[in-house]
Design a protein around this motif. Structure first.
Motif, PDB file in Angstrom:
ATOM      1  N   GLY A 282       0.822  -1.206   0.000  1.00  0.00           N
ATOM      2  CA  GLY A 282       0.000   0.000   0.000  1.00  0.00           C
ATOM      3  C   GLY A 282       0.853   1.252   0.000  1.00  0.00           C
ATOM      4  O   GLY A 282       2.063   1.209   0.254  1.00  0.00           O
ATOM      5  N   LEU A 283       0.232   2.405  -0.272  1.00  0.00           N
ATOM      6  CA  LEU A 283       0.974   3.652  -0.335  1.00  0.00           C
ATOM      7  C   LEU A 283       1.213   4.209   1.069  1.00  0.00           C
ATOM      8  O   LEU A 283       0.314   4.226   1.915  1.00  0.00           O
ATOM      9  N   LEU A 284       2.421   4.682   1.287  1.00  0.00           N
ATOM     10  CA  LEU A 284       2.786   5.258   2.582  1.00  0.00           C
ATOM     11  C   LEU A 284       2.289   6.698   2.692  1.00  0.00           C
ATOM     12  O   LEU A 284       2.202   7.410   1.687  1.00  0.00           O
ATOM     13  N   HIS A 285       1.971   7.116   3.889  1.00  0.00           N
ATOM     14  CA  HIS A 285       1.443   8.450   4.144  1.00  0.00           C
ATOM     15  C   HIS A 285       2.377   9.241   5.061  1.00  0.00           C
ATOM     16  O   HIS A 285       3.242   8.678   5.729  1.00  0.00           O
ATOM     17  N   LYS A 286       2.148  10.553   5.063  1.00  0.00           N
ATOM     18  CA  LYS A 286       2.837  11.447   6.003  1.00  0.00           C
ATOM     19  C   LYS A 286       1.782  12.241   6.753  1.00  0.00           C
ATOM     20  O   LYS A 286       0.818  12.724   6.173  1.00  0.00           O
ATOM     21  N   ASP A 287       1.969  12.356   8.062  1.00  0.00           N
ATOM     22  CA  ASP A 287       1.063  13.125   8.906  1.00  0.00           C
ATOM     23  C   ASP A 287       1.901  14.112   9.698  1.00  0.00           C
ATOM     24  O   ASP A 287       3.138  14.027   9.716  1.00  0.00           O
ATOM     25  N   THR A 288       1.257  15.065  10.326  1.00  0.00           N
ATOM     26  CA  THR A 288       1.956  15.990  11.216  1.00  0.00           C
ATOM     27  C   THR A 288       1.318  15.913  12.591  1.00  0.00           C
ATOM     28  O   THR A 288       0.097  15.791  12.724  1.00  0.00           O
ATOM     29  N   LEU A 289       2.150  15.957  13.602  1.00  0.00           N
ATOM     30  CA  LEU A 289       1.681  15.915  14.987  1.00  0.00           C
ATOM     31  C   LEU A 289       2.255  17.107  15.734  1.00  0.00           C
ATOM     32  O   LEU A 289       3.398  17.518  15.498  1.00  0.00           O
ATOM     33  N   ALA A 290       1.460  17.657  16.633  1.00  0.00           N
ATOM     34  CA  ALA A 290       1.914  18.763  17.472  1.00  0.00           C
ATOM     35  C   ALA A 290       1.234  18.662  18.827  1.00  0.00           C
ATOM     36  O   ALA A 290       0.112  18.162  18.936  1.00  0.00           O
ATOM     37  N   GLU A 291       1.902  19.111  19.864  1.00  0.00           N
ATOM     38  CA  GLU A 291       1.357  19.048  21.210  1.00  0.00           C
ATOM     39  C   GLU A 291       0.126  19.938  21.367  1.00  0.00           C
ATOM     40  O   GLU A 291      -0.792  19.627  22.116  1.00  0.00           O
ATOM     41  N   SER A 292       0.107  21.067  20.648  1.00  0.00           N
ATOM     42  CA  SER A 292      -1.006  22.001  20.719  1.00  0.00           C
ATOM     43  C   SER A 292      -1.036  22.796  19.419  1.00  0.00           C
ATOM     44  O   SER A 292      -0.083  22.749  18.634  1.00  0.00           O
ATOM     45  N   PRO A 293      -2.137  23.536  19.173  1.00  0.00           N
ATOM     46  CA  PRO A 293      -2.212  24.330  17.936  1.00  0.00           C
ATOM     47  C   PRO A 293      -1.067  25.333  17.782  1.00  0.00           C
ATOM     48  O   PRO A 293      -0.725  25.714  16.667  1.00  0.00           O
ATOM     49  N   ARG A 294      -0.470  25.732  18.886  1.00  0.00           N
ATOM     50  CA  ARG A 294       0.618  26.710  18.817  1.00  0.00           C
ATOM     51  C   ARG A 294       1.998  26.055  18.780  1.00  0.00           C
ATOM     52  O   ARG A 294       3.005  26.750  18.629  1.00  0.00           O
ATOM     53  N   SER A 295       2.045  24.746  18.926  1.00  0.00           N
ATOM     54  CA  SER A 295       3.334  24.042  18.933  1.00  0.00           C
ATOM     55  C   SER A 295       3.795  23.752  17.506  1.00  0.00           C
ATOM     56  O   SER A 295       2.984  23.684  16.575  1.00  0.00           O
ATOM     57  N   ALA A 296       5.084  23.571  17.352  1.00  0.00           N
ATOM     58  CA  ALA A 296       5.635  23.231  16.045  1.00  0.00           C
ATOM     59  C   ALA A 296       5.177  21.836  15.638  1.00  0.00           C
ATOM     60  O   ALA A 296       5.123  20.923  16.462  1.00  0.00           O
ATOM     61  N   GLU A 297       4.821  21.692  14.371  1.00  0.00           N
ATOM     62  CA  GLU A 297       4.404  20.394  13.858  1.00  0.00           C
ATOM     63  C   GLU A 297       5.623  19.605  13.402  1.00  0.00           C
ATOM     64  O   GLU A 297       6.587  20.163  12.881  1.00  0.00           O
ATOM     65  N   ARG A 298       5.581  18.309  13.608  1.00  0.00           N
ATOM     66  CA  ARG A 298       6.671  17.425  13.200  1.00  0.00           C
ATOM     67  C   ARG A 298       6.103  16.326  12.310  1.00  0.00           C
ATOM     68  O   ARG A 298       5.071  15.719  12.626  1.00  0.00           O
ATOM     69  N   ASP A 299       6.767  16.078  11.198  1.00  0.00           N
ATOM     70  CA  ASP A 299       6.307  15.053  10.259  1.00  0.00           C
ATOM     71  C   ASP A 299       6.529  13.654  10.811  1.00  0.00           C
ATOM     72  O   ASP A 299       7.555  13.377  11.432  1.00  0.00           O
ATOM     73  N   VAL A 300       5.574  12.784  10.571  1.00  0.00           N
ATOM     74  CA  VAL A 300       5.719  11.371  10.906  1.00  0.00           C
ATOM     75  C   VAL A 300       5.197  10.565   9.724  1.00  0.00           C
ATOM     76  O   VAL A 300       4.178  10.894   9.120  1.00  0.00           O
ATOM     77  N   TYR A 301       5.929   9.523   9.356  1.00  0.00           N
ATOM     78  CA  TYR A 301       5.589   8.687   8.210  1.00  0.00           C
ATOM     79  C   TYR A 301       5.059   7.345   8.696  1.00  0.00           C
ATOM     80  O   TYR A 301       5.528   6.804   9.694  1.00  0.00           O
ATOM     81  N   PHE A 302       4.085   6.791   7.959  1.00  0.00           N
ATOM     82  CA  PHE A 302       3.473   5.540   8.396  1.00  0.00           C
ATOM     83  C   PHE A 302       2.747   4.871   7.241  1.00  0.00           C
ATOM     84  O   PHE A 302       2.532   5.471   6.175  1.00  0.00           O
ATOM     85  N   CYS A 303       2.362   3.632   7.454  1.00  0.00           N
ATOM     86  CA  CYS A 303       1.557   2.886   6.495  1.00  0.00           C
ATOM     87  C   CYS A 303       0.152   2.752   7.071  1.00  0.00           C
ATOM     88  O   CYS A 303      -0.027   2.102   8.104  1.00  0.00           O
TER      89      CYS A 303
END
Length: 277
Positions: free
Chosen positions: A241-262
């Protein structure tokens, strides 16, 4: 950002070049320590703690001063290089923040995220908050699990980057670790059935790479050293299947960090009716 295995290897290179030798060169190129000289001081050891690096030095008998620790963090672009003394540097000199040398070797810290010099007895002030280090001599997996479980509702994809819980993991290991264990990044810590297994895999992945010049998590040093990191839109090597990228942050004002997953191998966590209320 360099992760725990990179800092571990850096410490080992510096240890081999500096430890057990007196410094003949001492040049700190940051305002806070620009007048400090530790020429003739002995380098006792170089150690890593998660993503932090400590060079410990001891004064000669004629100097009444306490042992010091040179504390640095590489952040995004920093690196320590080791040269034969007199060898031309590979990075422009204006990027150097510290130069330490002896008659045989010169160590140069370039673009360091930060650089502080403190009493060795005060190291706890700068690294005492860190969680267990998978590459440390005092690695404690039970303590790592306990710290992760301190916030059971927190997404595991955020908890793994918190250096207070487990130190040394960054974006790459977070993505690879969660793929290997088939855990979706948004799964709450408390919903993971075997958190101890996940912590054990983190320990194994870092140890497998601590001696490698090129990090590999797939087990083969081929075209794809990573299962998912940086491979958004490409086929999963496990299911196709195709791999995806998401962004996670502790709060709306926090910096987002990319995370990759299937999305097929790492099923999205769906709360039960009991946990949803």
């Amino acid at each position: 950002m360099p992760e725990g295995d990179t800092v571990f290897r850096t410490a080992r290179r510096l240890e081999a070049a500096l430890a057990g030798r007196r410094l003949s060169v001492s040049d700190f190129r940051v305002p806070e320590h620009s007048t400090l000289s530790i020429v003739d001081w002995m380098v006792e050891s170089v150690v890593s703690r998660g993503k932090h690096l400590l060079i410990r030095v001891k004064p000669p008998a004629k100097i009444a001063a306490p042992p010091l620790s040179i504390h640095s963090h590489l952040l995004m672009d920093g690196h320590w290089d080791v040269y034969a003394t007199g060898e031309r540097w590979r990075t422009p000199a204006f990027k150097a923040r510290a130069v330490l040398g002896n008659p045989a070797f010169t160590a140069v810290g370039f673009e360091l995220g930060f650089l502080h010099v403190l009493r060795t007895t005060d190291e706890v002030e700068v690294i005492g908050h860190l969680g267990p280090d998978p590459l440390g001599h005092s690695w404690d997996p039970d303590e790592a699990v306990r710290r992760l479980m301190s916030s059971p509702d927190r997404p595991i994809g955020l908890a793994l980057l918190d250096q207070r819980l487990i130190s040394g993991l960054g974006n790459i290991y977070r993505s690879e670790l969660l793929f290997v264990t088939r855990v979706h990044p948004r799964t709450p810590v408390g919903a993971i059935e075997d958190l101890g297994h996940l912590v054990d895999i983190a320990h194994r992945l870092l140890h497998a790479n601590k001696d490698r010049a090129r990090r590999v998590t797939t087990g083969t040093d081929g075209m794809n050293p990573y299962w998912v990191y940086g491979r958004e839109g490409l086929p999963c090597m496990r299911c196709g299947g195709l791999l995806h990228k998401d962004t996670l942050a502790e709060s709306p004002r926090s910096a987002e960090r990319d995370v990759y997953f299937c999305p097929d191998c790492q099923n999205v966590y769906v709360p039960t009716s009991e946990t949803a209320h």
